[in-house]
Scaffold this motif. Structure first.
Motif, PDB file in Angstrom:
ATOM      1  N   LEU A   1     -58.393  21.957  -3.571  1.00  0.00           N
ATOM      2  CA  LEU A   1     -59.461  22.769  -3.009  1.00  0.00           C
ATOM      3  C   LEU A   1     -58.902  24.120  -2.565  1.00  0.00           C
ATOM      4  O   LEU A   1     -57.933  24.180  -1.796  1.00  0.00           O
ATOM      5  N   LEU A   2     -59.501  25.194  -3.061  1.00  0.00           N
ATOM      6  CA  LEU A   2     -59.142  26.551  -2.656  1.00  0.00           C
ATOM      7  C   LEU A   2     -60.394  27.249  -2.148  1.00  0.00           C
ATOM      8  O   LEU A   2     -61.512  26.916  -2.554  1.00  0.00           O
ATOM      9  N   VAL A   3     -60.217  28.216  -1.253  1.00  0.00           N
ATOM     10  CA  VAL A   3     -61.331  28.997  -0.729  1.00  0.00           C
ATOM     11  C   VAL A   3     -61.122  30.466  -1.100  1.00  0.00           C
ATOM     12  O   VAL A   3     -60.000  30.905  -1.352  1.00  0.00           O
ATOM     13  N   ASP A   4     -62.213  31.207  -1.126  1.00  0.00           N
ATOM     14  CA  ASP A   4     -62.190  32.635  -1.451  1.00  0.00           C
ATOM     15  C   ASP A   4     -62.652  33.405  -0.215  1.00  0.00           C
ATOM     16  O   ASP A   4     -63.835  33.700  -0.061  1.00  0.00           O
ATOM     17  N   PRO A   5     -61.731  33.738   0.694  1.00  0.00           N
ATOM     18  CA  PRO A   5     -62.136  34.396   1.946  1.00  0.00           C
ATOM     19  C   PRO A   5     -62.584  35.842   1.715  1.00  0.00           C
ATOM     20  O   PRO A   5     -62.123  36.506   0.786  1.00  0.00           O
TER      21      PRO A   5
ATOM     22  N   ASP B   1     -58.369  39.355  -1.225  1.00  0.00           N
ATOM     23  CA  ASP B   1     -58.642  39.061  -2.624  1.00  0.00           C
ATOM     24  C   ASP B   1     -57.928  37.782  -3.037  1.00  0.00           C
ATOM     25  O   ASP B   1     -56.803  37.532  -2.610  1.00  0.00           O
ATOM     26  N   GLY B   2     -58.570  37.006  -3.871  1.00  0.00           N
ATOM     27  CA  GLY B   2     -57.934  35.822  -4.415  1.00  0.00           C
ATOM     28  C   GLY B   2     -58.302  34.553  -3.682  1.00  0.00           C
ATOM     29  O   GLY B   2     -58.998  34.547  -2.670  1.00  0.00           O
ATOM     30  N   LEU B   3     -57.811  33.462  -4.226  1.00  0.00           N
ATOM     31  CA  LEU B   3     -58.061  32.135  -3.679  1.00  0.00           C
ATOM     32  C   LEU B   3     -56.848  31.654  -2.891  1.00  0.00           C
ATOM     33  O   LEU B   3     -55.711  31.909  -3.274  1.00  0.00           O
ATOM     34  N   ILE B   4     -57.103  30.950  -1.791  1.00  0.00           N
ATOM     35  CA  ILE B   4     -56.029  30.418  -0.951  1.00  0.00           C
ATOM     36  C   ILE B   4     -56.413  29.025  -0.465  1.00  0.00           C
ATOM     37  O   ILE B   4     -57.566  28.606  -0.568  1.00  0.00           O
ATOM     38  N   LEU B   5     -55.450  28.313   0.080  1.00  0.00           N
ATOM     39  CA  LEU B   5     -55.726  27.040   0.734  1.00  0.00           C
ATOM     40  C   LEU B   5     -56.504  27.310   2.018  1.00  0.00           C
ATOM     41  O   LEU B   5     -56.270  28.327   2.689  1.00  0.00           O
ATOM     42  N   PRO B   6     -57.424  26.419   2.393  1.00  0.00           N
ATOM     43  CA  PRO B   6     -58.126  26.611   3.661  1.00  0.00           C
ATOM     44  C   PRO B   6     -57.152  26.468   4.831  1.00  0.00           C
ATOM     45  O   PRO B   6     -56.167  25.729   4.753  1.00  0.00           O
TER      46      PRO B   6
ATOM     47  N   ALA C   1     -57.884  20.801  11.036  1.00  0.00           N
ATOM     48  CA  ALA C   1     -59.199  20.202  10.817  1.00  0.00           C
ATOM     49  C   ALA C   1     -60.310  21.173  11.206  1.00  0.00           C
ATOM     50  O   ALA C   1     -61.332  21.269  10.505  1.00  0.00           O
ATOM     51  N   ARG C   2     -60.143  21.897  12.302  1.00  0.00           N
ATOM     52  CA  ARG C   2     -61.151  22.858  12.745  1.00  0.00           C
ATOM     53  C   ARG C   2     -61.318  23.978  11.725  1.00  0.00           C
ATOM     54  O   ARG C   2     -62.438  24.357  11.364  1.00  0.00           O
ATOM     55  N   ASN C   3     -60.210  24.516  11.242  1.00  0.00           N
ATOM     56  CA  ASN C   3     -60.274  25.598  10.259  1.00  0.00           C
ATOM     57  C   ASN C   3     -60.848  25.112   8.930  1.00  0.00           C
ATOM     58  O   ASN C   3     -61.612  25.827   8.278  1.00  0.00           O
ATOM     59  N   LEU C   4     -60.493  23.905   8.516  1.00  0.00           N
ATOM     60  CA  LEU C   4     -61.050  23.345   7.292  1.00  0.00           C
ATOM     61  C   LEU C   4     -62.569  23.235   7.403  1.00  0.00           C
ATOM     62  O   LEU C   4     -63.303  23.624   6.490  1.00  0.00           O
TER      63      LEU C   4
ATOM     64  N   ALA D   1     -64.561  24.948   9.430  1.00  0.00           N
ATOM     65  CA  ALA D   1     -65.156  26.288   9.536  1.00  0.00           C
ATOM     66  C   ALA D   1     -65.269  26.957   8.170  1.00  0.00           C
ATOM     67  O   ALA D   1     -66.244  27.668   7.909  1.00  0.00           O
ATOM     68  N   GLU D   2     -64.308  26.736   7.301  1.00  0.00           N
ATOM     69  CA  GLU D   2     -64.294  27.425   6.011  1.00  0.00           C
ATOM     70  C   GLU D   2     -65.036  26.678   4.905  1.00  0.00           C
ATOM     71  O   GLU D   2     -65.489  27.305   3.952  1.00  0.00           O
ATOM     72  N   THR D   3     -65.143  25.354   5.025  1.00  0.00           N
ATOM     73  CA  THR D   3     -65.722  24.578   3.926  1.00  0.00           C
ATOM     74  C   THR D   3     -66.877  23.677   4.351  1.00  0.00           C
ATOM     75  O   THR D   3     -67.613  23.198   3.490  1.00  0.00           O
ATOM     76  N   GLY D   4     -67.007  23.399   5.632  1.00  0.00           N
ATOM     77  CA  GLY D   4     -68.014  22.449   6.093  1.00  0.00           C
ATOM     78  C   GLY D   4     -67.566  21.001   6.009  1.00  0.00           C
ATOM     79  O   GLY D   4     -68.317  20.101   6.365  1.00  0.00           O
ATOM     80  N   LEU D   5     -66.353  20.757   5.535  1.00  0.00           N
ATOM     81  CA  LEU D   5     -65.829  19.398   5.399  1.00  0.00           C
ATOM     82  C   LEU D   5     -65.284  18.888   6.723  1.00  0.00           C
ATOM     83  O   LEU D   5     -64.541  19.587   7.418  1.00  0.00           O
ATOM     84  N   ASN D   6     -65.650  17.669   7.075  1.00  0.00           N
ATOM     85  CA  ASN D   6     -65.080  16.982   8.239  1.00  0.00           C
ATOM     86  C   ASN D   6     -64.218  15.847   7.706  1.00  0.00           C
ATOM     87  O   ASN D   6     -64.714  14.764   7.417  1.00  0.00           O
ATOM     88  N   LEU D   7     -62.929  16.118   7.556  1.00  0.00           N
ATOM     89  CA  LEU D   7     -62.014  15.126   7.019  1.00  0.00           C
ATOM     90  C   LEU D   7     -60.983  14.741   8.052  1.00  0.00           C
ATOM     91  O   LEU D   7     -60.543  15.578   8.851  1.00  0.00           O
ATOM     92  N   ARG D   8     -60.585  13.469   8.028  1.00  0.00           N
ATOM     93  CA  ARG D   8     -59.447  13.045   8.845  1.00  0.00           C
ATOM     94  C   ARG D   8     -58.199  13.381   8.058  1.00  0.00           C
ATOM     95  O   ARG D   8     -58.030  12.957   6.914  1.00  0.00           O
ATOM     96  N   LEU D   9     -57.331  14.167   8.653  1.00  0.00           N
ATOM     97  CA  LEU D   9     -56.118  14.591   7.962  1.00  0.00           C
ATOM     98  C   LEU D   9     -55.104  13.459   7.985  1.00  0.00           C
ATOM     99  O   LEU D   9     -54.809  12.897   9.032  1.00  0.00           O
ATOM    100  N   ALA D  10     -54.562  13.142   6.829  1.00  0.00           N
ATOM    101  CA  ALA D  10     -53.666  12.000   6.694  1.00  0.00           C
ATOM    102  C   ALA D  10     -52.246  12.315   7.141  1.00  0.00           C
ATOM    103  O   ALA D  10     -51.614  11.526   7.823  1.00  0.00           O
ATOM    104  N   ASP D  11     -51.717  13.450   6.738  1.00  0.00           N
ATOM    105  CA  ASP D  11     -50.321  13.792   7.033  1.00  0.00           C
ATOM    106  C   ASP D  11     -50.228  15.212   7.535  1.00  0.00           C
ATOM    107  O   ASP D  11     -50.954  16.085   7.069  1.00  0.00           O
TER     108      ASP D  11
END
Length: 74
Positions: free
Chosen positions: A29-33, A37-42, A57-60, A62-72
């Motif tokens: 998954l990449l975002v386009d802020p 310019d360009g795509l980056i990791l959230p 998790a908060r930044n993810l 805010a940028e994508t709307g995804l609420n994921l539990r981070l594994a590592d």
């Protein structure tokens, strides 16, 4: 000689985080802020005293709307 003024208020430690999200096929998954310019990791900056995993998790969210539990956290 140590300056006591420097010890009274230590420098601010800045912490940033990036999140690597992959689907079952291995796509990344990449975002386009708007701010660059360009795509980056959230991800983004942590707030003062915010643990890295919560900042990520908060930044993810805010940028994508995804609420994921981070594994590592690396």
């Amino acid at each position: 000689m140590r300056d006591p003024r420097l010890l009274a208020k230590p420098p601010v430690c800045r912490l940033g985080c990036l999140v690597l999200v992959r689907n079952p096929r291995g796509d990344v998954l990449l975002v386009d802020p708007d701010y660059m310019d360009g795509l980056i990791l959230p991800g983004g900056a942590a707030q003062p005293n915010e643990p890295p995993h919560l900042a990520a998790a908060r930044n993810l969210h805010a940028e994508t709307g995804l609420n994921l539990r981070l594994a590592d956290v690396l």
